[in-house]
Design a protein around this motif. Structure first.
Motif, PDB file in Angstrom:
ATOM      1  N   MET A   2       0.848  -1.190   0.000  1.00  5.90           N
ATOM      2  CA  MET A   2       0.000   0.000   0.000  1.00  5.90           C
ATOM      3  C   MET A   2       0.887   1.244   0.000  1.00  5.90           C
ATOM      4  SD  MET A   2      -3.262   0.503  -0.051  1.00  5.90           S
ATOM      5  CE  MET A   2      -4.238   2.000  -0.128  1.00  5.90           C
ATOM      6  N   PRO A   3       0.809   2.098  -1.042  1.00 13.62           N
ATOM      7  CA  PRO A   3       1.557   3.360  -1.009  1.00 13.62           C
ATOM      8  C   PRO A   3       0.903   4.298  -0.007  1.00 13.62           C
ATOM      9  CG  PRO A   3       0.096   3.313  -2.911  1.00 13.62           C
ATOM     10  CD  PRO A   3      -0.039   1.974  -2.233  1.00 13.62           C
ATOM     11  N   ILE A   4       1.692   4.903   0.877  1.00 17.89           N
ATOM     12  CA  ILE A   4       1.054   5.732   1.901  1.00 17.89           C
ATOM     13  C   ILE A   4       1.528   7.187   1.924  1.00 17.89           C
ATOM     14  CG2 ILE A   4       0.526   3.780   3.411  1.00 17.89           C
ATOM     15  CD1 ILE A   4       2.925   4.551   5.116  1.00 17.89           C
ATOM     16  N   HIS A   5       2.736   7.449   1.332  1.00 16.66           N
ATOM     17  CA  HIS A   5       3.230   8.825   1.437  1.00 16.66           C
ATOM     18  C   HIS A   5       4.291   9.058   0.363  1.00 16.66           C
ATOM     19  CE1 HIS A   5       3.657  12.662   3.331  1.00 16.66           C
ATOM     20  NE2 HIS A   5       4.935  12.482   3.612  1.00 16.66           N
ATOM     21  N   ALA A  36       3.981   0.632   2.399  1.00 18.42           N
ATOM     22  CA  ALA A  36       3.651  -0.331   3.455  1.00 18.42           C
ATOM     23  C   ALA A  36       3.649  -1.729   2.845  1.00 18.42           C
ATOM     24  CB  ALA A  36       2.292  -0.011   4.062  1.00 18.42           C
ATOM     25  N   MET A  37       4.356  -2.672   3.492  1.00 17.88           N
ATOM     26  CA  MET A  37       4.511  -4.021   2.954  1.00 17.88           C
ATOM     27  C   MET A  37       4.327  -5.057   4.058  1.00 17.88           C
ATOM     28  SD  MET A  37       7.964  -3.473   0.632  1.00 17.88           S
ATOM     29  CE  MET A  37       7.758  -5.030  -0.245  1.00 17.88           C
ATOM     30  N   ILE A  93      -3.358  -4.195   5.253  1.00 15.23           N
ATOM     31  CA  ILE A  93      -3.253  -3.929   3.815  1.00 15.23           C
ATOM     32  C   ILE A  93      -4.604  -4.114   3.132  1.00 15.23           C
ATOM     33  CG2 ILE A  93      -2.314  -4.808   1.643  1.00 15.23           C
ATOM     34  CD1 ILE A  93      -0.132  -3.389   3.004  1.00 15.23           C
ATOM     35  N   MET A  94      -5.293  -5.229   3.431  1.00 19.18           N
ATOM     36  CA  MET A  94      -6.570  -5.518   2.784  1.00 19.18           C
ATOM     37  C   MET A  94      -7.632  -4.482   3.148  1.00 19.18           C
ATOM     38  SD  MET A  94      -6.009  -7.915   0.774  1.00 19.18           S
ATOM     39  CE  MET A  94      -7.711  -8.087   0.226  1.00 19.18           C
ATOM     40  N   ASN A  95      -7.646  -4.070   4.412  1.00 18.79           N
ATOM     41  CA  ASN A  95      -8.608  -3.040   4.832  1.00 18.79           C
ATOM     42  C   ASN A  95      -8.347  -1.726   4.107  1.00 18.79           C
ATOM     43  OD1 ASN A  95      -9.941  -4.744   6.575  1.00 18.79           O
ATOM     44  ND2 ASN A  95      -8.760  -4.134   8.369  1.00 18.79           N
ATOM     45  N   ALA A  96      -7.056  -1.383   3.957  1.00 13.19           N
ATOM     46  CA  ALA A  96      -6.697  -0.135   3.284  1.00 13.19           C
ATOM     47  C   ALA A  96      -7.049  -0.197   1.801  1.00 13.19           C
ATOM     48  CB  ALA A  96      -5.210   0.148   3.461  1.00 13.19           C
ATOM     49  N   ILE A  97      -6.822  -1.359   1.167  1.00 11.83           N
ATOM     50  CA  ILE A  97      -7.186  -1.510  -0.246  1.00 11.83           C
ATOM     51  C   ILE A  97      -8.685  -1.339  -0.430  1.00 11.83           C
ATOM     52  CG2 ILE A  97      -7.382  -3.207  -2.119  1.00 11.83           C
ATOM     53  CD1 ILE A  97      -4.629  -4.280  -1.254  1.00 11.83           C
ATOM     54  N   SER A  98      -9.456  -1.953   0.474  1.00  8.89           N
ATOM     55  CA  SER A  98     -10.914  -1.831   0.394  1.00  8.89           C
ATOM     56  C   SER A  98     -11.350  -0.386   0.611  1.00  8.89           C
ATOM     57  CB  SER A  98     -11.572  -2.745   1.436  1.00  8.89           C
ATOM     58  OG  SER A  98     -12.959  -2.578   1.430  1.00  8.89           O
TER      59      SER A  98
END
Length: 576
Positions: A88-91, A100-101, A131-136
């Protein structure tokens, strides 16, 4: 290069060599990642993996729920790539991208993202579910992606078509109307509603703050933030919805109500029509707007599917077939009372019955039933409607709410002259309803003679049956929440996890828990003596009444709901 995740966890002594071997075999057999294999086999939790890697590698561990990620960062990596690599790219600062990995030891992923973005990668560590929550949350459904694409197109346009009005007191009406007719705003508003409908939301909230314009959906009773729009969208979006729902866009100082309809095309090719009830209120930062989505398909008119246990359902069915009397359904706002009442009158709906309802407002239209919208501003109140109903030769009447003594008094007179009356009250449980009526100056003998049944209910979230997981609770904990000693010996219940089907909430849909109290001769005696509600409840339980807590425990045993949901909505019977 092969991931060194397993070796690092061995070094941290949070995983044994045998467990790593089993995990690698599981990975090969099921074609999943190493960390997924370890978690699925129960060897280690996601958080333990992340924190162990953080200690070994020196990369920070972060909780993605604490971060707000902006669209210009999200767009650097396609959703398919984020899901494939669990990243997840965060910044982003200049040429550096914080990524984020789950497994930062996989250098192939880092190199691929560096090549795709042209940026230097700075890894941080997080959990797989994070990660999955952020993707959603940030990529969401195809409709959510469409919203983000629309916003990006507007932001990147050399001359934006969205008009910004800085001061509430100084705005140009023509300019405001024109801004609502621009294609991007029309598409944005439509796409937000389509996305909400497809997700099964019951409400959409548009909320203005000093620096952002937040959009939230209510899913299964809980609010979730879906997006934060730029302030430039506040006035055009709110005005667009107000125009669609026939409100006065020039009036920003007073609350307004309106309604509209929307037809959407489903993936199956069929079309669905949604009624939408709109409400605005003026806040210090501008107009807040709430849209209630009334999906007829979400209305359950089958009594057997509401959540009644077998014995209370039989008591309820017998009561609604009585020729006269009052049946009360109680509970807080949003507890499903309207659905229960609609189900009852739909069960009774026939050519031989004249059924009339007074509602504020009518939420769903039911063929064969005469429904009246309450309009207090012109004197069409619940009590006035009831008096008129009595001259309409009714068999069954539904009164949306007993708000005052006059409505209760008219309902009692109707019941005692041979009519069946349904209505609602706001009380915590069935027995407390008697006390509430007495506090409204209703004589106990009138309550005892007219009321035949009281139902208390709540709506609780169903566990997603696809991703729910077993959870062990101690014997003492189960006894403490109300299970019997024999029931507590097993100790296995279910809790939420989260998957793509339930939008990573862990819950899918809602179900009712019910407390059905029949007004028997013994309970009538207690009412006439003005006994306390706990004494009435005790007597009802002795006669076999299942309480709200007991109804919830029955659904916990079946794996339908979580312990947390029942503890949130009910108290132990001894505590009431």
């Amino acid at each position: 290069m092969r991931s060194n995740l397993g070796e690092l966890l061995l070094r941290e002594k949070v995983l044994s060599a045998d467990q790593l071997k089993s995990a690698l075999e599981y990975q090969k057999k099921n074609d999943v990642s190493v960390w997924t294999a370890m978690v699925n086999l129960g060897f280690i939790s996601e958080e333990e993996i992340a924190k162990a890697l953080s200690r070994q590698l020196g990369y920070p561990y972060i909780d993605l729920n604490q971060f707000e990620i902006y669209a210009n960062v999200i767009n650097l990596i396609p959703v398919e790539t984020a899901k494939k690599y669990m990243i997840m790219p965060i910044h982003r600062i200049q040429s550096f991208l914080t990524l984020a990995m789950v497994d930062p030891t996989d250098l192939e992923i880092i190199e691929d993202i560096r090549f795709r973005t042209g940026l230097s990668i700075q890894p941080v560590i997080t959990s797989g579910s994070g990660i999955m929550n952020a993707i959603s949350k940030y990529y969401g459904s195809s409709d959510s992606l469409r919203v983000k694409k629309i916003l990006d197109e507007i932001e990147q346009a050399e001359e934006t078509t969205v008009n910004v009005i800085e001061e509430e007191e100084d705005y140009d009406i023509e300019e405001l109307v024109l801004s609502t007719e621009e294609a991007p705003i029309i598409t944005l508003v439509n796409t937000i509603f389509i996305d909400a409908i497809k997700k099964g939301a019951s409400d959409v909230h548009f909320e203005p703050y000093k620096r952002s314009f937040r959009v939230r959906y209510r899913l299964d009773g809980s609010l979730y933030e879906m997006m934060n729009l730029s302030m430039k969208f506040k006035n055009p979006v709110v005005s667009r919805v107000k125009i669609l729902s026939n409100m006065d866009i020039t009036e920003k100082r007073l609350p307004q109500d309106g309604q509209m309809k929307m037809k959407i095309k489903l993936e199956s090719g069929s079309r669905k029509e949604i009624d939408m009830r709109v409400s605005t209120i003026p806040t210090v930062c501008g107009e807040k707007l709430v849209v209630r989505l009334l999906d007829k398909e979400m209305l359950k008119l089958d009594l057997t599917k509401l959540g009644f246990e077998k014995q209370p359902l039989e008591v309820f069915k017998q009561a609604i077939t009585k020729p006269w009397g009052i049946i009360l359904v109680t509970g807080p706002t949003g507890s499903g009372k309207t659905n229960t009442l609609y189900s009852a009158i739909s069960t009774l709906n026939s050519m031989e019955k004249n059924i009339i309802t007074a509602e504020d407002p009518v939420e769903f239209y039911i063929p064969g039933i005469n429904q009246v919208n309450i309009r207090d501003e012109i004197g069409l109140s619940f009590s006035a409607s009831l008096r008129s109903f009595l001259r309409q030769d009714p068999d069954i009447m539904l009164v949306g709410e007993m708000r005052d003594y006059e409505t209760v008094d008219t309902s009692i007179k109707a019941a005692m002259t041979g009519h069946l009356v349904f209505s609602t009250l706001h009380t915590n449980d069935a027995a407390a309803t008697v006390t509430r009526l007495i506090n409204m100056n209703v004589e106990p003998y009138l309550i005892a003679d007219s009321v035949v049944l009281i139902v208390a209910q709540r709506l609780v979230r169903r566990l997603c049956q696809k991703c729910r997981v077993q959870h062990k609770l101690s014997y003492e904990a189960l006894v403490d929440i109300g299970f019997s000693q024999d029931e507590s010996k097993n100790g296995t219940v279910y809790k939420s996890k989260g998957c793509s089907l339930c939008h990573n909430t862990g819950y899918k849909g809602r179900i009712g828990i019910f407390e059905v109290m029949e007004i028997t001769e013994e309970i009538k005696d207690l009412i006439l003596r003005r006994d306390q509600s706990y004494q009435i409840k005790k007597k009802a339980m002795e006669q076999g009444m299942i309480t709200l807590r007991q109804s919830g425990l029955a659904k916990i045993k079946k794996g339908i709901v979580s312990v947390e949901e029942i503890l949130r909505e009910t108290v132990r019977d001894s505590e009431e």
